[in-house]
Design an enzyme around this catalytic site. Sequence first.
Site, mmCIF file in Angstrom:
data_model
loop_
_atom_site.group_PDB
_atom_site.id
_atom_site.type_symbol
_atom_site.label_atom_id
_atom_site.label_comp_id
_atom_site.label_asym_id
_atom_site.label_seq_id
_atom_site.Cartn_x
_atom_site.Cartn_y
_atom_site.Cartn_z
ATOM 1 N N HIS A 371 68.188 60.165 99.614
ATOM 2 C CA HIS A 371 69.441 60.968 100.317
ATOM 3 C C HIS A 371 70.594 60.187 99.873
ATOM 4 O O HIS A 371 71.795 60.827 99.337
ATOM 5 C CB HIS A 371 69.093 61.145 101.693
ATOM 6 N N HIS A 375 74.412 61.201 97.396
ATOM 7 C CA HIS A 375 75.867 61.039 97.454
ATOM 8 C C HIS A 375 76.413 60.234 96.217
ATOM 9 O O HIS A 375 77.428 60.620 95.765
ATOM 10 C CB HIS A 375 76.106 60.149 98.879
ATOM 11 N N HIS A 502 76.372 59.393 114.782
ATOM 12 C CA HIS A 502 77.286 60.307 114.579
ATOM 13 C C HIS A 502 78.486 60.626 115.722
ATOM 14 O O HIS A 502 79.441 61.150 115.199
ATOM 15 C CB HIS A 502 76.890 61.648 113.875
ATOM 16 N N TYR A 512 74.872 68.561 108.051
ATOM 17 C CA TYR A 512 73.079 68.273 107.733
ATOM 18 C C TYR A 512 72.347 69.667 108.017
ATOM 19 O O TYR A 512 71.435 69.796 107.448
ATOM 20 C CB TYR A 512 72.708 67.353 108.700
#
Length: 604
Positions: A371, A375, A502, A512
């Site tokens: 993941h 990025h 978050h 997401y």
Amino acid sequence: MKKFLIILSIIVIVTSCVPSGEQTNQIEDLDVFLNEVENENLEFGPIISSASWISSNFITFDSQKVIADYGTRYTLDALDKARRASSFDDLEVSDEKRRMLNILKTSFVMPPPLDSELAAELSKITTSLGAMYGSGEHCFDDGVCYDLEAFEAIIDNSRDPKELLKAWSGWHEISKPMKPMYMRMVEIGNQGANDLGYQNLSDLWFSKYDMPGDEFLMETDRVWSEVKPLYDALHCHVRAKLNDHYGDDIVSTSDPLPVHILGNMWGQSWSNIYDIVYPKQEELSTVNLTEIIEERKLSEIEMVEYAEDFFISIGFEALPDTFWERSLFVKPLDRSVVCHASAWNLDSANNDLRIKMCIEKNEEDFITIHHELGHIFYYQAYNHLPTLFQGGANDGFHEAFGDLLTLSITPDYLKKINFINQEEADRAEKDFIGLLMKQALEGVVIIPWALMLDKWRAGIFEGDITKENLNESWWEMRKYYQGIVPPSERSEDYFDAGAKYHIPGNTPYTRYYLARIMQYQFHEALCKAAGYDGYLHECSVYGNEAAGEKIISTMALGQSLPWQDAFEKITGSRELSGDSILNYYAPLKKWLDEQNEFRTCGWE
Ligand code: X8Z
Ligand code: ZN
């Protein structure tokens, strides 16, 4: 009359093509302005990033003081630029420049009003909230203290309900003091959003999707209604299995699931209870990556190298040496760091890319590494663009590509990289329900959670949720969307949402949700384009340069075009759809429906 119309249209064309003297000046002003923005971003961006890197890697009184101060200056400067961008609202400019101006006007998450005192107060609050989470610890009466990783070691692995309850409750103590700070932050942020021309923060947050915010929200709800039956079937099966394991006292067969027994602190992934929901069967066995990582004694860096190799196999360039030299891969024992995994683009002109992650040697983190590299490779692909276009086509794209590649971690791929032999690959391939179950416990389970989180925040931003019902509304929404409840009574003294990274970190979460829908649309399209027509869960794009080319060229567009254009480039469609995720999990859904035939599903 006809002649008159022709003359009129010529005048219109002339006036729209040739700028007046005043317009010419404004166009020159705009070019000067955009140049100034670009130069400042290149000059100061890397310094602010370094200050931010230090403050997340060394949470100390001084590092927080410095970053709070930088934060204030940076935001005030960005607000000034947004105001200057607005002064070109009526000017006719190219699509590219209009997009740059819009990016300058909307690239805020928690803007203060244009007032240095309020900006400083806001920056202090946001910095403190982040640090409180990052250095969060709870000490019990016996004097033993636990941080998040220590609590997670229990939640992820223990099967003792008492121990699980203690760990869950312990971690949720850390967010109690955040509540008044969070509410004050929203108050200032809403004022800031208002000054920028938005009704509130929610209006600002959902204005970034190249369509009106309310239409975008309707799209996300539409897709959820498509996916919900799959989630409900999974929920029903998991509940029955947890009931078999723990008995009626802990989980009943008709109520929502208590969050502390789901193998994840937030109940957002249930893959750690895979063995309970899908017991081992003879002849069949899904690959257990944790065992392989342990058996091979892979180091944290080797785990990252395997992920890098996947990207390279489809045509990406290797990561720069500085990535390996400057990233944080292992949790330091001597200081407090923000361990939540993140990927950093510190200096685009010099390709200074890093991840910061306290890697644990298990399957979950192996997936998270992919993941994060999604990025990193995205940054690398668009770093040649003007800084204002250095971003994902939308924020969901940025989250989606790493996750997309994890769908290609098939038994066949694992055999190719010598993690398993032919016989093990055959056995794993036969156990396709096991494979899909493992994927779904993460990839499907997260969907309602990722949708509800920002709906809850929107409720606060819009004033429907207040300090009087902050915690109650959190649990109401979790129950409604996820069918999950807290393990004990939670009063308004608690701020349970604050125990999730978050929320104190102010990272929007709809990204997401989008990623978890889009990744299957991407996967299906890439597999089809590769001529693959078997089950989607058996398709791996490892080593497929044609698939890689589509991904890389889409990434290279950054945020220079509306996301729908980028989306079309890969999928041929301009719309989100639940069809691909449903196709991917179709064999599992059929199996679940059979298992659930005589069970009562759903919750009140
Ligand atoms: O925060 C993350 C990444 C960094 S962008 C590790 N994720 C969400 C979460 O942990 O809640 C990835 C999955 C969802
Ligand atoms: Zn991410």
